[in-house]
Design an enzyme around this catalytic site. Structure first.
Site, PDB file in Angstrom:
ATOM      1  CE  LYS A   1     -10.658  -8.258   8.563  1.00  0.00           C
ATOM      2  NZ  LYS A   1      -9.803  -7.789   7.288  1.00  0.00           N
TER       3      LYS A   1
ATOM      4  CB  CYS B   1      -7.057  -3.229   6.015  1.00  0.00           C
ATOM      5  SG  CYS B   1      -6.885  -2.008   6.706  1.00  0.00           S
TER       6      CYS B   1
ATOM      7  CB  CYS C   1      -9.282  -4.111  14.533  1.00  0.00           C
ATOM      8  SG  CYS C   1      -9.068  -3.746  12.652  1.00  0.00           S
TER       9      CYS C   1
ATOM     10  CB  SER D   1      -5.609   0.619  -1.122  1.00  0.00           C
ATOM     11  OG  SER D   1      -4.643  -0.473  -1.448  1.00  0.00           O
TER      12      SER D   1
ATOM     13  CD  GLU E   1      -3.200   0.457   2.140  1.00  0.00           C
ATOM     14  OE1 GLU E   1      -4.161  -0.380   1.832  1.00  0.00           O
ATOM     15  OE2 GLU E   1      -3.116   0.729   2.987  1.00  0.00           O
TER      16      GLU E   1
ATOM     17  CD  GLU F   1     -11.514  -9.299   4.228  1.00  0.00           C
ATOM     18  OE1 GLU F   1     -11.051  -8.144   3.566  1.00  0.00           O
ATOM     19  OE2 GLU F   1     -11.060  -9.890   4.815  1.00  0.00           O
TER      20      GLU F   1
ATOM     21  CD  GLU G   1     -14.831  -9.916  -5.272  1.00  0.00           C
ATOM     22  OE1 GLU G   1     -15.664  -9.172  -5.654  1.00  0.00           O
ATOM     23  OE2 GLU G   1     -14.897 -10.270  -4.171  1.00  0.00           O
TER      24      GLU G   1
ATOM     25  CD  GLU H   1      -2.909   0.640  -3.999  1.00  0.00           C
ATOM     26  OE1 GLU H   1      -2.767   0.251  -2.929  1.00  0.00           O
ATOM     27  OE2 GLU H   1      -3.927   0.537  -4.943  1.00  0.00           O
TER      28      GLU H   1
END
Ligand code: FES
Length: 584
Positions: free
Chosen positions: A359, A300, A505, A320, A280, A362, A367, A283
């Protein structure tokens, strides 16, 4: 601000004018139970559990909603108050299911605890009508049981007023009232972002996480699998809180406990937090050099990603492309590690322990597969891990400290602070500074982004004197307000860190019940302590990360990195979960 004087159960106390009776009681060290009250939000006064007696007033008053007045004499424990409280709890129990023995909240349920506190030993009303709503198990993250709902409204308010999502609301009247998604749709078909803040605040078992623990036990019992576990930074901080240990001590004991559970390899999501920073940070510099798109927005937090897909599809190119550390670790295990170890990837099962219910969603995104099925096969929350320890009879604070496996388990202090709001930005800036200057900054040079302010800002001056302005935001309501300003051209940033949950988190929807700002700050402090005590403070100095680039990945943003560590996003309707971006 002027002060007023009141007495609570005969104890004199001084509070600021405008304070509530509840605040006066707390100042007098008197506990008044609450159910519908949420700290920091306007009181709704709907449950009346906090009712107290005030001299000169005929009716009982709700302590959370009623302002205290100078000279007020408040009584919180008179026979009349206790009888009223008992009556209100009996009314809540009247149509509550009788399945406390099996409920996921058994032993950790506010309603059960209050019934105990006021001495209820049997139901006052046994034969009344009971609700028979169908359970909603459609979501990969949250299970709804409307029959256990006590209509306190906390889930509705946190989803709307804190998270800015408004996926659920009240409907119906009287006995037929209940909380549901619009049009009584399944939760999975709505704009719910799976953050689990509704689960964390629900006082009963009406909203719980979808538990994947049984699947994890099945994987562990099957010798044909090689089982690998990863744990996010915030999990160790929460275990420390629950077991009375520092974050560092909890981390070491957690490694042993996970091996005792039966995992063959114990890896650390902090390792891939370091890897995220490498990707990142590179990036960000690439986008600055090539003219955008900026701001680069972190990716994230899966709750934030789904929120952006629904409500800010015009900013998807700004996200990102880095996968979250959880998914990067899954991809690294099923490719790099499996090849190095000579283990067929289809025989590997990757299990994550996360502070986050999103999560789970996710890990099931299409993907997130890089060759051998899902990169992450099951996700359990911190709460589910603690339940697993309880099932095992594990004495967590007495087991010997252990260590992660070195290969994908070594991490820097920068990886640890990922679990707190501001942590990703701080960790990234440490590495971006190094990439630009060839030197390391002081490890605390970017600590301006620490703390629980809703929006924080920071600047980084490049060698050519260009200034990169960044913002850090946590809680999706704050994110919505910030993104609206960015969209309107009222705020300009080169990068933005967004964490869906309040505090990041550490305040995730899968953490132990009872979160508040004080606890969230304490857990963040444990992560900063872990960072302070690490010899290795910078992601770009992690030898296992450097080895992975040398042996396998090549370079940050290279072809292999793109194949394994980066992803894509899709616009979703503003009204339902699936479908293309709503053009209207
Ligand atoms: Fe005060 Fe519900 S907690 S009315």
């Amino acid at each position: 601000m002027s002060k007023i004087n009141v007495t609570v159960n005969g104890r004199p106390v001084e509070i600021e004018a405008g304070g509530t009776i509840l605040e006066a009681a707390r100042a007098a060290q008197v506990r008044v139970p609450t159910l519908c009250h949420i700290e920091g939000l306007e009181p709704s006064g709907s449950c009346r559990i906090c009712s107290v007696e005030v001299e000169g007033r005929r009716t009982l008053l709700p302590a959370c909603a009623e302002p205290a007045a100078d000279g007020m004499q408040i009584k919180t424990n008179t026979p009349r108050v206790l009888a009223a409280r008992r009556q209100m709890i009996q009314l809540l129990l009247a149509n509550h299911p009788d399945d406390c023995l099996y409920c996921m909240r058994a032993g950790d349920c506010d309603l059960q605890q209050m019934a105990q506190e006021v001495g209820i030993r049997e139901r006052a009303w046994r034969r009344g009508e009971h609700r028979t709503h169908a359970m909603d198990r459609s979501s990969p993250s949250v299970v709804r049981d409307p029959n256990k709902c006590i209509l306190c409204g906390k889930c509705v308010r946190i989803c709307d007023e804190i998270q800015g999502v408004a996926a659920i609301d009240h409907a119906g009247r009287g006995f037929d009232s209940y909380v549901l998604p619009a049009f009584d749709d399944e939760l999975a078909s709505t704009v719910c972002v799976n953050c689990g803040q509704c689960v964390a605040i629900c006082p009963t078992g009406a909203l719980v996480e979808r538990s994947d623990l049984a699947r994890v036990w099945r994987y562990l019992a099957d010798d044909s699998y090689v089982t690998v576990v990863q744990t996010a930074p915030a999990v160790r901080a929460a275990l420390g809180l629950v077991y009375g240990l520092s974050g560092n001590e909890a981390e070491a004991r957690m490694a042993t406990a996970l091996r005792d559970m039966g995992f063959d390899y114990v890896f650390d999501t902090q390792y891939t937090a370091d890897l995220t920073i490498m990707e990142e940070g590179s990036e960000l510099l690439q986008r600055v050099k090539e003219g955008g798109p900026l701001p680069l927005i972190t990716s994230c937090s899966p709750g934030w990603i789904k929120f952006a897909e629904h409500f800010y599809p015009e900013f998807l190119a700004n996200l990102s492309t880095c996968k979250s550390p959880q998914q990067m670790l899954g991809a690294m295990v099923k490719n790099y590690w499996a090849e190095e170890m000579g283990v067929p990837a289809e025989k590997v099962r990757v299990i994550s322990v996360m502070p986050c219910t999103a999560k789970k969603f996710e890990a099931e995104r299409p993907e997130m597969e890089t060759g051998a099925g899902r990169d992450v096969d099951a996700v359990i929350t911190t709460r589910e891990l603690i339940r697993a320890f309880d099932e095992m009879g594990l004495d967590f604070d007495r087991i010997e400290p252990g260590e992660f496996d070195e290969f994908l388990g070594k991490s820097s202090g920068a990886g640890a602070i990922f679990g707190a709001t501001g942590g990703v930005a701080e960790a990234a800036l440490r590495t971006v500074y190094n990439l630009l200057t060839g030197e390391n900054p002081g490890p605390k040079d970017f600590e301006a982004v620490r703390g629980l302010d809703g929006v924080k800002e920071i600047e980084l001056t490049l060698p050519d004197d260009t200034v990169l302005r960044g913002a850090v935001v946590h809680g999706l309501g704050n994110a919505r307000r910030l993104m609206d300003r960015v969209a309107a051209g009222e705020a300009e940033y080169a990068f933005i860190e967004v964490m869906a949950c309040p505090g990041g988190c550490v305040g995730g929807g899968g953490q132990p019940y009872g979160a508040d700002a004080e606890r969230t700050a304490k857990l963040a402090g444990e992560l900063y302590q872990i960072d302070d005590e690490r010899v290795l403070r910078f992601s770009h100095e992690n030898p296992e990360i450097l080895k992975a680039y040398e042996e396998y990945l090549g370079e940050p943003l290279g072809d292999t990195s793109h194949r394994l560590l980066h992803t894509t996003y899709r616009g979703r309707s503003k009204f339902s979960s699936e479908g293309e971006e709503d053009e209207s």
